[in-house]
Scaffold this motif. Structure first.
Motif, PDB file in Angstrom:
ATOM      1  N   LYS A 128       0.819  -1.220   0.000  1.00  0.00           N
ATOM      2  CA  LYS A 128       0.000   0.000   0.000  1.00  0.00           C
ATOM      3  C   LYS A 128       0.848   1.264   0.000  1.00  0.00           C
ATOM      4  CE  LYS A 128      -3.880  -2.214   2.392  1.00  0.00           C
ATOM      5  NZ  LYS A 128      -4.771  -2.174   3.589  1.00  0.00           N
ATOM      6  N   PHE A 129       2.155   1.121  -0.090  1.00  0.00           N
ATOM      7  CA  PHE A 129       3.084   2.241  -0.108  1.00  0.00           C
ATOM      8  C   PHE A 129       2.900   3.163   1.094  1.00  0.00           C
ATOM      9  CE2 PHE A 129       2.714   0.678  -4.404  1.00  0.00           C
ATOM     10  CZ  PHE A 129       4.041   0.619  -4.813  1.00  0.00           C
ATOM     11  N   ASP A 130       2.580   2.537   2.231  1.00  0.00           N
ATOM     12  CA  ASP A 130       2.359   3.314   3.452  1.00  0.00           C
ATOM     13  C   ASP A 130       3.490   3.142   4.468  1.00  0.00           C
ATOM     14  OD1 ASP A 130       1.768   0.687   4.020  1.00  0.00           O
ATOM     15  OD2 ASP A 130      -0.226   1.069   4.849  1.00  0.00           O
ATOM     16  N   ASP A 131       4.580   2.464   4.082  1.00  0.00           N
ATOM     17  CA  ASP A 131       5.756   2.403   4.952  1.00  0.00           C
ATOM     18  C   ASP A 131       6.503   3.731   4.873  1.00  0.00           C
ATOM     19  OD1 ASP A 131       5.340  -0.257   5.717  1.00  0.00           O
ATOM     20  OD2 ASP A 131       6.404  -1.022   3.961  1.00  0.00           O
ATOM     21  N   TYR A 132       7.290   4.015   5.888  1.00  0.00           N
ATOM     22  CA  TYR A 132       8.081   5.241   5.855  1.00  0.00           C
ATOM     23  C   TYR A 132       9.155   5.175   4.769  1.00  0.00           C
ATOM     24  CZ  TYR A 132       5.898   7.231   9.981  1.00  0.00           C
ATOM     25  OH  TYR A 132       4.991   7.776  10.845  1.00  0.00           O
ATOM     26  N   THR A 169      -2.097   1.531  -7.902  1.00  0.00           N
ATOM     27  CA  THR A 169      -2.533   0.220  -7.427  1.00  0.00           C
ATOM     28  C   THR A 169      -4.012   0.081  -7.773  1.00  0.00           C
ATOM     29  OG1 THR A 169      -3.230   1.000  -5.235  1.00  0.00           O
ATOM     30  CG2 THR A 169      -0.899   0.369  -5.496  1.00  0.00           C
ATOM     31  N   GLU A 170      -4.593  -0.996  -7.325  1.00  0.00           N
ATOM     32  CA  GLU A 170      -6.005  -1.236  -7.630  1.00  0.00           C
ATOM     33  C   GLU A 170      -6.910  -0.186  -6.996  1.00  0.00           C
ATOM     34  OE1 GLU A 170      -8.518  -5.309  -8.330  1.00  0.00           O
ATOM     35  OE2 GLU A 170      -7.096  -5.231  -6.668  1.00  0.00           O
ATOM     36  N   SER A 171      -6.471   0.406  -5.893  1.00  0.00           N
ATOM     37  CA  SER A 171      -7.349   1.307  -5.151  1.00  0.00           C
ATOM     38  C   SER A 171      -6.923   2.768  -5.135  1.00  0.00           C
ATOM     39  CB  SER A 171      -7.469   0.829  -3.698  1.00  0.00           C
ATOM     40  OG  SER A 171      -6.192   0.796  -3.081  1.00  0.00           O
ATOM     41  N   ALA A 172      -5.700   3.068  -5.618  1.00  0.00           N
ATOM     42  CA  ALA A 172      -5.235   4.453  -5.518  1.00  0.00           C
ATOM     43  C   ALA A 172      -4.092   4.748  -6.477  1.00  0.00           C
ATOM     44  CB  ALA A 172      -4.799   4.762  -4.088  1.00  0.00           C
ATOM     45  N   ARG A 173      -3.888   6.055  -6.706  1.00  0.00           N
ATOM     46  CA  ARG A 173      -2.723   6.531  -7.462  1.00  0.00           C
ATOM     47  C   ARG A 173      -1.875   7.374  -6.511  1.00  0.00           C
ATOM     48  NH1 ARG A 173      -5.192   8.853 -11.604  1.00  0.00           N
ATOM     49  NH2 ARG A 173      -5.157   6.877 -12.746  1.00  0.00           N
ATOM     50  N   TYR A 174      -0.579   7.085  -6.486  1.00  0.00           N
ATOM     51  CA  TYR A 174       0.352   7.763  -5.585  1.00  0.00           C
ATOM     52  C   TYR A 174       1.238   8.693  -6.409  1.00  0.00           C
ATOM     53  CZ  TYR A 174      -1.146   3.972  -2.515  1.00  0.00           C
ATOM     54  OH  TYR A 174      -1.901   3.094  -1.779  1.00  0.00           O
ATOM     55  N   ILE A 175       1.276   9.955  -6.035  1.00  0.00           N
ATOM     56  CA  ILE A 175       2.049  10.949  -6.773  1.00  0.00           C
ATOM     57  C   ILE A 175       3.317  11.286  -5.985  1.00  0.00           C
ATOM     58  CG2 ILE A 175       2.012  13.196  -7.903  1.00  0.00           C
ATOM     59  CD1 ILE A 175      -0.079  11.213  -8.956  1.00  0.00           C
ATOM     60  N   TYR A 176       4.462  11.192  -6.657  1.00  0.00           N
ATOM     61  CA  TYR A 176       5.751  11.413  -6.007  1.00  0.00           C
ATOM     62  C   TYR A 176       6.524  12.553  -6.664  1.00  0.00           C
ATOM     63  CZ  TYR A 176       5.144   6.889  -3.709  1.00  0.00           C
ATOM     64  OH  TYR A 176       4.671   5.842  -2.943  1.00  0.00           O
ATOM     65  N   SER A 177       7.203  13.341  -5.825  1.00  0.00           N
ATOM     66  CA  SER A 177       8.172  14.319  -6.318  1.00  0.00           C
ATOM     67  C   SER A 177       9.565  13.814  -5.960  1.00  0.00           C
ATOM     68  CB  SER A 177       7.929  15.694  -5.690  1.00  0.00           C
ATOM     69  OG  SER A 177       8.118  15.646  -4.287  1.00  0.00           O
ATOM     70  N   ASN A 224      11.379  18.888   2.073  1.00  0.00           N
ATOM     71  CA  ASN A 224      11.621  18.494   3.465  1.00  0.00           C
ATOM     72  C   ASN A 224      10.750  17.300   3.835  1.00  0.00           C
ATOM     73  OD1 ASN A 224      13.451  20.681   4.226  1.00  0.00           O
ATOM     74  ND2 ASN A 224      11.664  22.002   3.929  1.00  0.00           N
ATOM     75  N   PHE A 225      11.249  16.486   4.763  1.00  0.00           N
ATOM     76  CA  PHE A 225      10.487  15.348   5.258  1.00  0.00           C
ATOM     77  C   PHE A 225      10.156  15.592   6.729  1.00  0.00           C
ATOM     78  CE2 PHE A 225      12.889  13.781   1.687  1.00  0.00           C
ATOM     79  CZ  PHE A 225      11.974  12.979   1.013  1.00  0.00           C
ATOM     80  N   LYS A 226       8.894  15.470   7.049  1.00  0.00           N
ATOM     81  CA  LYS A 226       8.470  15.679   8.432  1.00  0.00           C
ATOM     82  C   LYS A 226       7.226  14.853   8.715  1.00  0.00           C
ATOM     83  CE  LYS A 226       5.926  19.850   7.120  1.00  0.00           C
ATOM     84  NZ  LYS A 226       5.746  21.300   7.348  1.00  0.00           N
ATOM     85  N   ASP A 227       6.865  14.801   9.973  1.00  0.00           N
ATOM     86  CA  ASP A 227       5.662  14.082  10.399  1.00  0.00           C
ATOM     87  C   ASP A 227       5.613  12.688   9.760  1.00  0.00           C
ATOM     88  OD1 ASP A 227       5.045  16.398  11.819  1.00  0.00           O
ATOM     89  OD2 ASP A 227       3.909  17.228  10.148  1.00  0.00           O
ATOM     90  N   ASP A 228       4.525  12.415   9.044  1.00  0.00           N
ATOM     91  CA  ASP A 228       4.339  11.072   8.489  1.00  0.00           C
ATOM     92  C   ASP A 228       4.685  10.987   7.005  1.00  0.00           C
ATOM     93  OD1 ASP A 228       3.575   9.904  10.861  1.00  0.00           O
ATOM     94  OD2 ASP A 228       1.457  10.415  10.597  1.00  0.00           O
ATOM     95  N   ASP A 229       5.496  11.888   6.490  1.00  0.00           N
ATOM     96  CA  ASP A 229       5.881  11.846   5.078  1.00  0.00           C
ATOM     97  C   ASP A 229       6.542  10.513   4.735  1.00  0.00           C
ATOM     98  OD1 ASP A 229       4.933  14.358   4.510  1.00  0.00           O
ATOM     99  OD2 ASP A 229       6.853  15.361   4.826  1.00  0.00           O
ATOM    100  N   LYS A 230       6.163   9.978   3.584  1.00  0.00           N
ATOM    101  CA  LYS A 230       6.674   8.673   3.140  1.00  0.00           C
ATOM    102  C   LYS A 230       7.719   8.839   2.038  1.00  0.00           C
ATOM    103  CE  LYS A 230       3.699   6.572   5.832  1.00  0.00           C
ATOM    104  NZ  LYS A 230       2.891   7.691   6.336  1.00  0.00           N
ATOM    105  N   VAL A 231       8.694   7.923   2.025  1.00  0.00           N
ATOM    106  CA  VAL A 231       9.798   7.945   1.060  1.00  0.00           C
ATOM    107  C   VAL A 231       9.721   6.720   0.156  1.00  0.00           C
ATOM    108  CG1 VAL A 231      12.307   7.834   0.786  1.00  0.00           C
ATOM    109  CG2 VAL A 231      11.320   9.217   2.619  1.00  0.00           C
ATOM    110  N   LEU A 232       9.921   6.955  -1.135  1.00  0.00           N
ATOM    111  CA  LEU A 232      10.047   5.860  -2.092  1.00  0.00           C
ATOM    112  C   LEU A 232      11.450   5.918  -2.680  1.00  0.00           C
ATOM    113  CD1 LEU A 232       8.779   3.532  -3.752  1.00  0.00           C
ATOM    114  CD2 LEU A 232       8.169   5.235  -5.468  1.00  0.00           C
TER     115      LEU A 232
END
Length: 258
Positions: A128-132, A169-177, A224-232
């Motif tokens: 689900k791409f929800d890991d840090y 994924t089947e349920s969502a689109r994840y946008i990354y910078s 910047n990365f803070k709080d619950d920001d996720k990294v790919l």
């Protein structure tokens, strides 16, 4: 006597040349067969993309819809769980995960062995791409296929001009910078840093600082990365540097649910 000896030497030389020629021709035939198989695998990927794109009957709908038919994708390979598309590169592939780590390093989407393999994550990462920290791997193909074209990010102009890319994924689109492209060591990131914790993410981001000044390394320091920001992290080998990896490190900016 001398003429006979010279004749024998000539015959040996000719035989050796014929043997060398035969070996060269055999190697060329083997290489051509290898290239043909790679092309067939690439065509399979391209066909898969074309055949599984969902046709939207009413494009006036406000709600975002999935681009790919994942039920159909899983008919090809049950381990497909996402699709990654990076504009202006050759990266436009399904993403797989197996119960056996690194299976798709040398297993193709049709189950055959060898190159080019697949784009994949290991089972330590959520689908689900929800890991840090999530890490995707792909081969550095000379043709630019798989993750070979990620080396374009090592060019400063390309890096500076690049906008965003997506994973679906089947349920969502994840946008990354893209935050950084880094010439990094070959340590196993998911083992060294806690992919499930904010502390692991912060330690990994901090480790990138030691790479400033390395070849093909650039940063967008305004990110910047803070709080619950996720990294790919997209990881690919570097030609001629067996103990180094090129990492494209990105920040999850938006999740569009279907």
């Amino acid at each position: 006597m001398k003429k006979n000896r010279l004749l024998k030497v000539k015959k040996i030389v000719v035989m050796l040349l014929l043997i060398v020629l035969a070996v060269v021709l055999a190697l060329l035939a083997k290489y051509r067969m290898y290239q043909k198989k790679l092309q067939e695998k690439a065509e399979t990927m391209n066909r898969l993309a074309t055949e599984t794109i969902v046709t939207v009957a009413d494009d006036t709908e406000e709600k975002e819809t999935a681009k790919y038919d994942f039920e159909k994708l899983r008919e090809t390979n049950k381990d497909i769980y996402a699709w990654i598309t990076i504009p202006d590169t050759m990266v436009d592939y399904p993403v797989l995960q197996s119960e056996t780590d690194n299976k798709y390093l040398d297993t193709n989407i049709d189950g055959s062995q060898g190159y080019p393999g697949c784009i994949y994550s290991n089972k330590c990462n959520s689908k689900k791409f929800d890991d840090y920290i999530t890490v995707l791997y792909g081969h550095n193909m000379k043709s630019g296929e798989m993750f070979g074209s990620l080396h374009q990010f090592g060019e400063e102009e390309f890096f500076d001009d690049f906008d965003t890319y997506s994973i679906e994924t089947e349920s969502a689109r994840y946008i990354y910078s893209v935050y950084a492209v880094v010439n990094y060591n070959d340590s196993l990131i998911t083992a060294k840093y806690g992919v499930k914790t904010r502390e692991g993410r912060d330690a990994f981001i901090q480790s990138l600082e030691a790479c400033r000044g390395n070849s093909s390394t650039h940063f967008h320091d305004e990110v910047n990365f803070k709080d619950d920001d996720k990294v790919l992290v997209l990881s690919v080998c570097i030609s001629g540097q067996k103990d180094r990896r090129l990492l494209v490190v990105s920040k999850l900016e938006e999740i569009i649910e279907f």
